[in-house]
Scaffold this motif. Structure first.
Motif, PDB file in Angstrom:
ATOM      1  N   SER A  35      83.541  -7.737 -29.723  1.00 47.06           N
ATOM      2  CA  SER A  35      83.800  -6.608 -28.829  1.00 47.06           C
ATOM      3  C   SER A  35      83.101  -5.316 -29.251  1.00 47.06           C
ATOM      4  O   SER A  35      83.041  -4.369 -28.476  1.00 47.06           O
ATOM      5  CB  SER A  35      85.307  -6.355 -28.752  1.00 47.06           C
ATOM      6  OG  SER A  35      85.803  -6.030 -30.033  1.00 47.06           O
ATOM      7  N   ALA A  36      82.554  -5.275 -30.473  1.00 48.54           N
ATOM      8  CA  ALA A  36      82.003  -4.009 -30.959  1.00 48.54           C
ATOM      9  C   ALA A  36      80.587  -4.102 -31.515  1.00 48.54           C
ATOM     10  O   ALA A  36      80.038  -3.101 -31.932  1.00 48.54           O
ATOM     11  CB  ALA A  36      82.923  -3.430 -32.034  1.00 48.54           C
ATOM     12  N   ILE A  37      80.001  -5.282 -31.514  1.00 48.35           N
ATOM     13  CA  ILE A  37      78.667  -5.439 -32.097  1.00 48.35           C
ATOM     14  C   ILE A  37      77.676  -5.830 -31.009  1.00 48.35           C
ATOM     15  O   ILE A  37      77.857  -6.836 -30.322  1.00 48.35           O
ATOM     16  CB  ILE A  37      78.657  -6.505 -33.210  1.00 48.35           C
ATOM     17  CG1 ILE A  37      79.603  -6.098 -34.338  1.00 48.35           C
ATOM     18  CG2 ILE A  37      77.241  -6.723 -33.731  1.00 48.35           C
ATOM     19  CD1 ILE A  37      79.786  -7.154 -35.395  1.00 48.35           C
ATOM     20  N   LEU A  38      76.623  -5.021 -30.851  1.00 46.26           N
ATOM     21  CA  LEU A  38      75.528  -5.327 -29.938  1.00 46.26           C
ATOM     22  C   LEU A  38      74.273  -5.590 -30.761  1.00 46.26           C
ATOM     23  O   LEU A  38      74.012  -4.911 -31.745  1.00 46.26           O
ATOM     24  CB  LEU A  38      75.270  -4.161 -28.981  1.00 46.26           C
ATOM     25  CG  LEU A  38      76.425  -3.771 -28.065  1.00 46.26           C
ATOM     26  CD1 LEU A  38      76.033  -2.557 -27.232  1.00 46.26           C
ATOM     27  CD2 LEU A  38      76.815  -4.918 -27.171  1.00 46.26           C
ATOM     28  N   TYR A  71      70.400 -14.748 -33.523  1.00 46.61           N
ATOM     29  CA  TYR A  71      71.775 -14.363 -33.230  1.00 46.61           C
ATOM     30  C   TYR A  71      72.100 -14.813 -31.812  1.00 46.61           C
ATOM     31  O   TYR A  71      71.263 -14.681 -30.912  1.00 46.61           O
ATOM     32  CB  TYR A  71      71.952 -12.841 -33.332  1.00 46.61           C
ATOM     33  CG  TYR A  71      71.648 -12.298 -34.701  1.00 46.61           C
ATOM     34  CD1 TYR A  71      72.624 -12.265 -35.687  1.00 46.61           C
ATOM     35  CD2 TYR A  71      70.381 -11.831 -35.017  1.00 46.61           C
ATOM     36  CE1 TYR A  71      72.343 -11.773 -36.956  1.00 46.61           C
ATOM     37  CE2 TYR A  71      70.088 -11.343 -36.276  1.00 46.61           C
ATOM     38  CZ  TYR A  71      71.064 -11.318 -37.242  1.00 46.61           C
ATOM     39  OH  TYR A  71      70.784 -10.834 -38.494  1.00 46.61           O
ATOM     40  N   SER A  72      73.314 -15.328 -31.605  1.00 47.50           N
ATOM     41  CA  SER A  72      73.742 -15.760 -30.277  1.00 47.50           C
ATOM     42  C   SER A  72      74.981 -14.985 -29.857  1.00 47.50           C
ATOM     43  O   SER A  72      75.862 -14.715 -30.669  1.00 47.50           O
ATOM     44  CB  SER A  72      74.046 -17.252 -30.273  1.00 47.50           C
ATOM     45  OG  SER A  72      72.876 -17.998 -30.518  1.00 47.50           O
ATOM     46  N   GLY A  73      75.024 -14.624 -28.588  1.00 45.20           N
ATOM     47  CA  GLY A  73      76.161 -13.895 -28.038  1.00 45.20           C
ATOM     48  C   GLY A  73      76.036 -13.824 -26.534  1.00 45.20           C
ATOM     49  O   GLY A  73      75.102 -14.359 -25.945  1.00 45.20           O
ATOM     50  N   MET A  74      76.991 -13.160 -25.908  1.00 50.62           N
ATOM     51  CA  MET A  74      76.977 -13.039 -24.457  1.00 50.62           C
ATOM     52  C   MET A  74      75.967 -11.964 -24.035  1.00 50.62           C
ATOM     53  O   MET A  74      75.936 -10.880 -24.623  1.00 50.62           O
ATOM     54  CB  MET A  74      78.369 -12.676 -23.943  1.00 50.62           C
ATOM     55  CG  MET A  74      79.385 -13.789 -24.174  1.00 50.62           C
ATOM     56  SD  MET A  74      78.893 -15.385 -23.501  1.00 50.62           S
ATOM     57  CE  MET A  74      78.891 -15.046 -21.752  1.00 50.62           C
ATOM     58  N   PRO A  75      75.141 -12.270 -23.034  1.00 51.82           N
ATOM     59  CA  PRO A  75      74.147 -11.282 -22.587  1.00 51.82           C
ATOM     60  C   PRO A  75      74.823 -10.069 -21.957  1.00 51.82           C
ATOM     61  O   PRO A  75      75.867 -10.180 -21.324  1.00 51.82           O
ATOM     62  CB  PRO A  75      73.314 -12.046 -21.561  1.00 51.82           C
ATOM     63  CG  PRO A  75      74.138 -13.212 -21.161  1.00 51.82           C
ATOM     64  CD  PRO A  75      75.074 -13.511 -22.275  1.00 51.82           C
ATOM     65  N   ILE A  76      74.205  -8.918 -22.139  1.00 50.50           N
ATOM     66  CA  ILE A  76      74.668  -7.676 -21.537  1.00 50.50           C
ATOM     67  C   ILE A  76      73.890  -7.487 -20.243  1.00 50.50           C
ATOM     68  O   ILE A  76      72.663  -7.555 -20.226  1.00 50.50           O
ATOM     69  CB  ILE A  76      74.397  -6.467 -22.489  1.00 50.50           C
ATOM     70  CG1 ILE A  76      75.105  -6.671 -23.815  1.00 50.50           C
ATOM     71  CG2 ILE A  76      74.800  -5.162 -21.828  1.00 50.50           C
ATOM     72  CD1 ILE A  76      76.590  -6.737 -23.728  1.00 50.50           C
ATOM     73  N   SER A  77      74.612  -7.254 -19.146  1.00 44.55           N
ATOM     74  CA  SER A  77      73.935  -7.077 -17.860  1.00 44.55           C
ATOM     75  C   SER A  77      73.236  -5.722 -17.813  1.00 44.55           C
ATOM     76  O   SER A  77      73.650  -4.771 -18.464  1.00 44.55           O
ATOM     77  CB  SER A  77      74.931  -7.205 -16.709  1.00 44.55           C
ATOM     78  OG  SER A  77      75.919  -6.210 -16.821  1.00 44.55           O
ATOM     79  N   GLN A  78      72.192  -5.652 -17.010  1.00 43.69           N
ATOM     80  CA  GLN A  78      71.415  -4.414 -16.870  1.00 43.69           C
ATOM     81  C   GLN A  78      72.214  -3.398 -16.072  1.00 43.69           C
ATOM     82  O   GLN A  78      72.927  -3.748 -15.139  1.00 43.69           O
ATOM     83  CB  GLN A  78      70.096  -4.681 -16.174  1.00 43.69           C
ATOM     84  CG  GLN A  78      69.148  -5.508 -16.993  1.00 43.69           C
ATOM     85  CD  GLN A  78      67.827  -5.731 -16.270  1.00 43.69           C
ATOM     86  OE1 GLN A  78      67.752  -5.612 -15.060  1.00 43.69           O
ATOM     87  NE2 GLN A  78      66.805  -6.066 -17.021  1.00 43.69           N
ATOM     88  N   ALA A  79      72.065  -2.129 -16.447  1.00 46.90           N
ATOM     89  CA  ALA A  79      72.714  -1.039 -15.712  1.00 46.90           C
ATOM     90  C   ALA A  79      71.972  -0.808 -14.400  1.00 46.90           C
ATOM     91  O   ALA A  79      70.777  -1.035 -14.298  1.00 46.90           O
ATOM     92  CB  ALA A  79      72.726   0.229 -16.534  1.00 46.90           C
ATOM     93  N   ALA A  80      72.684  -0.333 -13.417  1.00 42.55           N
ATOM     94  CA  ALA A  80      72.074  -0.072 -12.107  1.00 42.55           C
ATOM     95  C   ALA A  80      71.221   1.176 -12.150  1.00 42.55           C
ATOM     96  O   ALA A  80      71.366   2.050 -12.914  1.00 42.55           O
ATOM     97  CB  ALA A  80      73.155   0.087 -11.050  1.00 42.55           C
TER      98      ALA A  80
END
Length: 74
Positions: free
Chosen positions: A39-42, A65-74
């Motif tokens: 929840s706190a590491i990008l 490193y594997s993790g959930m992708p962060i969606s692009q901001a609009a």
């Protein structure tokens, strides 16, 4: 080598080889992606692959490193 610490030269050569490898593999385009690990590491790095469970793998300084992708901001 020329008064430069050995580990700095190794790091530069490793990064150069990774850069060249990705330039060839992706046809000249390096895709930087950001993933969330917890929840706190990008982590931002060079895209490697998407896993079957939806997580994404990126390459940073010789490590993956594997993790959930962060969606692009609009």
């Amino acid at each position: 080598m020329f008064g430069v610490p050995h580990n700095i030269v190794d790091d530069l050569l490793t990064n150069l080889c990774t850069f060249i490898e990705h330039r060839i593999f992706w046809g000249g385009k390096i895709m930087l992606k950001t993933i969330a690990m917890g929840s706190a590491i990008l982590v931002q790095g060079i895209y490697v692959k998407t896993l079957p469970d939806g997580r994404m793998t990126v390459h940073v300084d010789g490590a993956h490193y594997s993790g959930m992708p962060i969606s692009q901001a609009a």
